[in-house]
Scaffold this active site. Structure first.
Site, PDB file in Angstrom:
ATOM      1  N   GLU A  61      -9.356  63.832  36.530  1.00 45.23           N
ATOM      2  CA  GLU A  61     -10.717  63.329  37.154  1.00 45.23           C
ATOM      3  C   GLU A  61     -10.526  62.101  37.574  1.00 45.23           C
ATOM      4  O   GLU A  61     -10.955  61.614  38.570  1.00 45.23           O
ATOM      5  CB  GLU A  61     -11.591  63.361  35.863  1.00 45.23           C
ATOM      6  CG  GLU A  61     -12.954  62.905  36.069  1.00 45.23           C
ATOM      7  CD  GLU A  61     -13.898  62.976  34.875  1.00 45.23           C
ATOM      8  OE1 GLU A  61     -13.900  63.991  34.431  1.00 45.23           O
ATOM      9  OE2 GLU A  61     -14.738  62.047  34.932  1.00 45.23           O
ATOM     10  N   ARG A 104     -18.293  66.892  39.019  1.00 45.84           N
ATOM     11  CA  ARG A 104     -17.233  65.850  39.442  1.00 45.84           C
ATOM     12  C   ARG A 104     -16.602  66.140  40.744  1.00 45.84           C
ATOM     13  O   ARG A 104     -15.247  65.919  40.841  1.00 45.84           O
ATOM     14  CB  ARG A 104     -16.124  65.640  38.296  1.00 45.84           C
ATOM     15  CG  ARG A 104     -16.535  65.499  36.858  1.00 45.84           C
ATOM     16  CD  ARG A 104     -17.367  64.013  36.727  1.00 45.84           C
ATOM     17  NE  ARG A 104     -17.965  63.920  35.414  1.00 45.84           N
ATOM     18  CZ  ARG A 104     -19.051  64.491  35.123  1.00 45.84           C
ATOM     19  NH1 ARG A 104     -19.817  64.909  35.906  1.00 45.84           N
ATOM     20  NH2 ARG A 104     -19.376  64.281  33.813  1.00 45.84           N
ATOM     21  N   SER A 139     -12.781  59.735  30.836  1.00 43.25           N
ATOM     22  CA  SER A 139     -12.027  60.739  30.823  1.00 43.25           C
ATOM     23  C   SER A 139     -10.995  60.822  31.939  1.00 43.25           C
ATOM     24  O   SER A 139     -11.383  60.705  32.793  1.00 43.25           O
ATOM     25  CB  SER A 139     -13.195  61.995  30.703  1.00 43.25           C
ATOM     26  OG  SER A 139     -13.676  61.955  29.698  1.00 43.25           O
TER      27      SER A 139
HETATM   28  C1  LIG Z   1     -15.164  53.648  29.212  1.00 41.74           C
HETATM   29  C2  LIG Z   1     -15.629  54.748  30.453  1.00 41.74           C
HETATM   30  C3  LIG Z   1     -16.749  55.835  30.265  1.00 41.74           C
HETATM   31  C4  LIG Z   1     -16.868  56.585  31.426  1.00 41.74           C
HETATM   32  N1  LIG Z   1     -17.753  57.531  31.320  1.00 41.74           N
HETATM   33  C5  LIG Z   1     -18.041  58.600  32.169  1.00 41.74           C
HETATM   34  C6  LIG Z   1     -19.044  59.743  32.141  1.00 41.74           C
HETATM   35  O1  LIG Z   1     -19.596  59.617  30.827  1.00 41.74           O
HETATM   36  N2  LIG Z   1     -19.257  60.392  33.015  1.00 41.74           N
HETATM   37  C7  LIG Z   1     -18.362  60.102  34.420  1.00 41.74           C
HETATM   38  O2  LIG Z   1     -18.898  60.878  35.183  1.00 41.74           O
HETATM   39  N3  LIG Z   1     -17.640  59.253  34.277  1.00 41.74           N
HETATM   40  C8  LIG Z   1     -17.341  58.202  33.368  1.00 41.74           C
HETATM   41  N4  LIG Z   1     -16.397  57.248  33.716  1.00 41.74           N
HETATM   42  C9  LIG Z   1     -15.731  57.464  34.930  1.00 41.74           C
HETATM   43  C10 LIG Z   1     -16.174  56.336  35.770  1.00 41.74           C
HETATM   44  O3  LIG Z   1     -16.889  55.241  35.294  1.00 41.74           O
HETATM   45  C11 LIG Z   1     -17.285  57.089  36.794  1.00 41.74           C
HETATM   46  O4  LIG Z   1     -16.394  57.970  37.631  1.00 41.74           O
HETATM   47  C12 LIG Z   1     -17.758  55.981  37.976  1.00 41.74           C
HETATM   48  O5  LIG Z   1     -18.657  56.913  38.703  1.00 41.74           O
HETATM   49  C13 LIG Z   1     -16.794  55.266  38.963  1.00 41.74           C
HETATM   50  O6  LIG Z   1     -17.483  54.475  39.528  1.00 41.74           O
HETATM   51  P1  LIG Z   1     -16.491  53.098  40.296  1.00 41.74           P
HETATM   52  O7  LIG Z   1     -17.443  52.376  41.057  1.00 41.74           O
HETATM   53  O8  LIG Z   1     -15.941  52.351  38.950  1.00 41.74           O
HETATM   54  O9  LIG Z   1     -15.606  54.110  41.176  1.00 41.74           O
HETATM   55  P2  LIG Z   1     -14.204  53.512  41.375  1.00 41.74           P
HETATM   56  O10 LIG Z   1     -13.186  53.635  40.189  1.00 41.74           O
HETATM   57  O11 LIG Z   1     -14.067  52.225  42.168  1.00 41.74           O
HETATM   58  O12 LIG Z   1     -13.756  54.485  42.338  1.00 41.74           O
HETATM   59  C14 LIG Z   1     -13.687  56.030  42.200  1.00 41.74           C
HETATM   60  C15 LIG Z   1     -13.762  56.769  43.222  1.00 41.74           C
HETATM   61  O13 LIG Z   1     -14.931  56.752  44.104  1.00 41.74           O
HETATM   62  C16 LIG Z   1     -14.435  56.138  45.145  1.00 41.74           C
HETATM   63  N5  LIG Z   1     -15.607  55.419  45.586  1.00 41.74           N
HETATM   64  C17 LIG Z   1     -15.996  54.169  44.955  1.00 41.74           C
HETATM   65  N6  LIG Z   1     -17.144  53.739  45.583  1.00 41.74           N
HETATM   66  C18 LIG Z   1     -17.396  54.513  47.045  1.00 41.74           C
HETATM   67  C19 LIG Z   1     -18.249  54.617  47.791  1.00 41.74           C
HETATM   68  N7  LIG Z   1     -19.184  53.354  48.093  1.00 41.74           N
HETATM   69  N8  LIG Z   1     -18.108  55.357  48.847  1.00 41.74           N
HETATM   70  C20 LIG Z   1     -17.368  56.273  48.483  1.00 41.74           C
HETATM   71  N9  LIG Z   1     -16.404  56.699  47.914  1.00 41.74           N
HETATM   72  C21 LIG Z   1     -16.365  55.704  46.947  1.00 41.74           C
HETATM   73  C22 LIG Z   1     -13.234  55.609  45.129  1.00 41.74           C
HETATM   74  O14 LIG Z   1     -12.727  55.774  46.388  1.00 41.74           O
HETATM   75  C23 LIG Z   1     -12.482  56.635  44.377  1.00 41.74           C
HETATM   76  O15 LIG Z   1     -11.900  57.656  44.791  1.00 41.74           O
HETATM   77  C24 LIG Z   1     -16.208  56.597  32.585  1.00 41.74           C
HETATM   78  C25 LIG Z   1     -15.243  55.442  32.725  1.00 41.74           C
HETATM   79  C26 LIG Z   1     -14.843  54.522  31.624  1.00 41.74           C
HETATM   80  C27 LIG Z   1     -14.090  53.313  31.828  1.00 41.74           C
END
Ligand SMILES: Cc1cc2nc3c(=O)[nH]c(=O)nc-3n(C[C@H](O)[C@H](O)[C@H](O)COP(=O)(O)OP(=O)(O)OC[C@H]3O[C@@H](n4cnc5c(N)ncnc54)[C@H](O)[C@@H]3O)c2cc1C
Length: 306
Positions: free
Chosen positions: A298, A174, A228
Site C-alpha cells: 500500500e 486504495r 499499513s
Molecule cells: C499512523 C498512520 C496511520 C494511517 N492510517 C491510514 C488509514 O487508516 N487509512 C488509509 O487509507 N491510510 C492510512 N495511512 C496512510 C496515509 O496516511 C494515507 O495514505 C494518506 O492519504 C497519505 O497522504 P499524504 O499526504 O501523507 O501522502 P504522501 O505520503 O505524501 O503521498 C502518498 C502518495 O500520494 C501521492 N500524492 C500526494 N499528494 C498528491 C497530490 N496532491 N496529487 C497527486 N498525488 C499525490 C504521492 O505522490 C504518493 O504517491 C496511515 C499512515 C500512518 C502513518
C-alpha cells in the site's frame, strides 16, 4: 539545480531546494534525497512552475509523506510539496466543503464537524493531506475518500488547472487511476469539493474522539511508521497473515515489524530505506510461502535502486 529540466526565463515565487533530504518529509523518517524540490507560493505559482518542466521530467507530489518511502539512493526528479501552501478550506454550500490539497485530512474532519456535517470523521485518523487521501483513496472504519468527493481540481504537466468529476477516474480500494481521455496529460490533485450529510457537531466530534482512541490502542504511534504497509487481500487481513508467519518483532537493521500491529513496519532507530524495503520483501516472501497469497504494497516507494 539541473537546468536541463527547466526552460529558462520563468519568474517563479516559490522556493527551490536542491538535494532535499526526504527523511525530513516522510513519516518513516528514513530514506534518501530528492534531487530538487519545489515549495510553491500558491496554486498560480505551482501552475507556472509546471509549465517550466520538460515533458519527460519525473515529478512527485508529496503531502505529509505518511505513505511514502524514497530509496536511499534518492529520487532523480522534482518533488513538489503541497502541505503548508495549498491550504485553503471553506464551506462552499450548506453541505459542501471546498478544500485545497495541502490541508491535513484531520483538519477537514474537524472543519466538517464544526459546521455540523457528518461523514468526514474517518479522515481524522489519516495523518496525510487531502491530496494524499485523493491519490490513495484513503479510508478506514467504513469511510473512504472518494465516496464523499463531488469533484476535484487538478494541475497538469502542461500547467493547466482543470475541474474533474469522479467519472474521470478509475476508483477502487486504495486505488485511483486517471481514465484515458483524449489529450489527457499527467495531472495531480490541487483541490477537491466534498459533499457531506447534515449532521450534528457534538456527535461528529464524539465519533472522531472514539476513532482516535481506537487507533491509539491498536497502532504503534510512538515510533515512526507509514501506517499499513500492505493492502488487505480479499477476505483477509495482511496483519493476520504476517503475524501467523511469526514475523512480529522481526528486525532488519533499524526497521522492525511492529510488535503491536503486524501490518506496520516501524523505524526502531536509524533505519535506512533499504532496511524497510528488505523487511517488506521478507514479509511478502514468507506470506507467499506459507499461504500462497501475494501481499501488495500500500505504501508508495520511489527512487533509484542503490
Ligand atoms: C499512523 C498512520 C496511520 C494511517 N492510517 C491510514 C488509514 O487508516 N487509512 C488509509 O487509507 N491510510 C492510512 N495511512 C496512510 C496515509 O496516511 C494515507 O495514505 C494518506 O492519504 C497519505 O497522504 P499524504 O499526504 O501523507 O501522502 P504522501 O505520503 O505524501 O503521498 C502518498 C502518495 O500520494 C501521492 N500524492 C500526494 N499528494 C498528491 C497530490 N496532491 N496529487 C497527486 N498525488 C499525490 C504521492 O505522490 C504518493 O504517491 C496511515 C499512515 C500512518 C502513518
Amino acid at each position: 539545480m539541473n537546468m536541463a529540466d527547466m526552460e529558462p526565463s520563468t519568474t517563479l515565487r516559490g522556493r527551490w531546494m536542491d538535494s532535499e533530504p526526504m527523511a525530513r518529509h516522510v513519516s518513516w523518517r528514513a530514506g534518501g534525497a530528492a534531487r530538487r524540490a519545489y515549495l510553491p507560493a500558491d496554486l498560480a505559482d505551482l501552475a507556472a512552475m509546471m509549465r517550466t518542466l520538460n515533458p519527460g521530467a519525473d515529478v512527485l507530489f508529496v503531502g505529509l509523506g505518511s505513505n511514502l518511502l524514497i530509496r536511499d539512493a534518492g529520487f532523480r526528479g522534482t518533488v513538489v510539496f503541497t502541505h503548508s501552501v495549498l491550504k485553503a478550506i471553506a464551506l462552499a454550500a450548506s453541505t459542501e466543503i471546498h478544500v485545497q490539497a495541502g490541508v491535513a485530512a484531520p483538519k477537514l474532519a474537524r472543519f466538517a464537524a464544526m459546521h455540523d456535517l457528518a461523514g468526514a470523521e474517518f479522515l481524522a485518523g489519516i495523518p496525510g493531506t487531502v491530496g494524499g487521501a485523493l491519490a490513495m483513496n484513503a479510508g478506514c472504519y467504513g469511510g473512504e475518500t472518494w465516496r464523499v468527493v463531488r469533484s476535484v481540481t487538478t494541475v497538469g504537466r502542461d500547467g493547466v488547472v482543470r475541474e474533474r468529476s469522479a467519472d474521470d477516474f478509475d476508483i477502487g480500494y486504495r486505488h485511483v487511476a486517471p481514465r484515458p481521455l483524449p489529450g489527457r496529460c499527467d495531472e495531480w490533485f490541487v483541490a477537491a469539493r466534498f459533499g457531506f450529510a447534515i449532521g450534528d457537531g457534538p456527535a461528529a466530534r464524539a465519533r472522531i474522539k472514539d476513532l482516535l482512541a481506537r487507533r491509539i490502542a491498536s497502532q504503534p504511534l510512538d515510533q515512526p511508521n507509514a501506517g499499513s504497509v500492505f493492502r488487505n487481500p480479499p477476505g483477509d487481513h495482511a496483519a493476520r497473515l504476517i503475524e501467523a508467519c511469526g514475523l512480529k518483532g522481526r528486525r532488519i537493521g533499524g526497521a522492525m515489524i511492529s510488535t503491536r500491529h503486524a501490518n506496520f513496519i516501524v523505524n526502531a532507530g536509524g533505519a535506512s530505506a533499504a532496511d524497510i524495503e528488505r523487511l517488506i520483501v521478507l514479509a511478502q516472501s514468507e506470506v507467499r510461502i506459507r499461504f500462497g497469497i501475494a501481499l501488495e504494497c500500500e505504501v508508495r516507494i520511489y527512487g533509484d535502486q542503490p
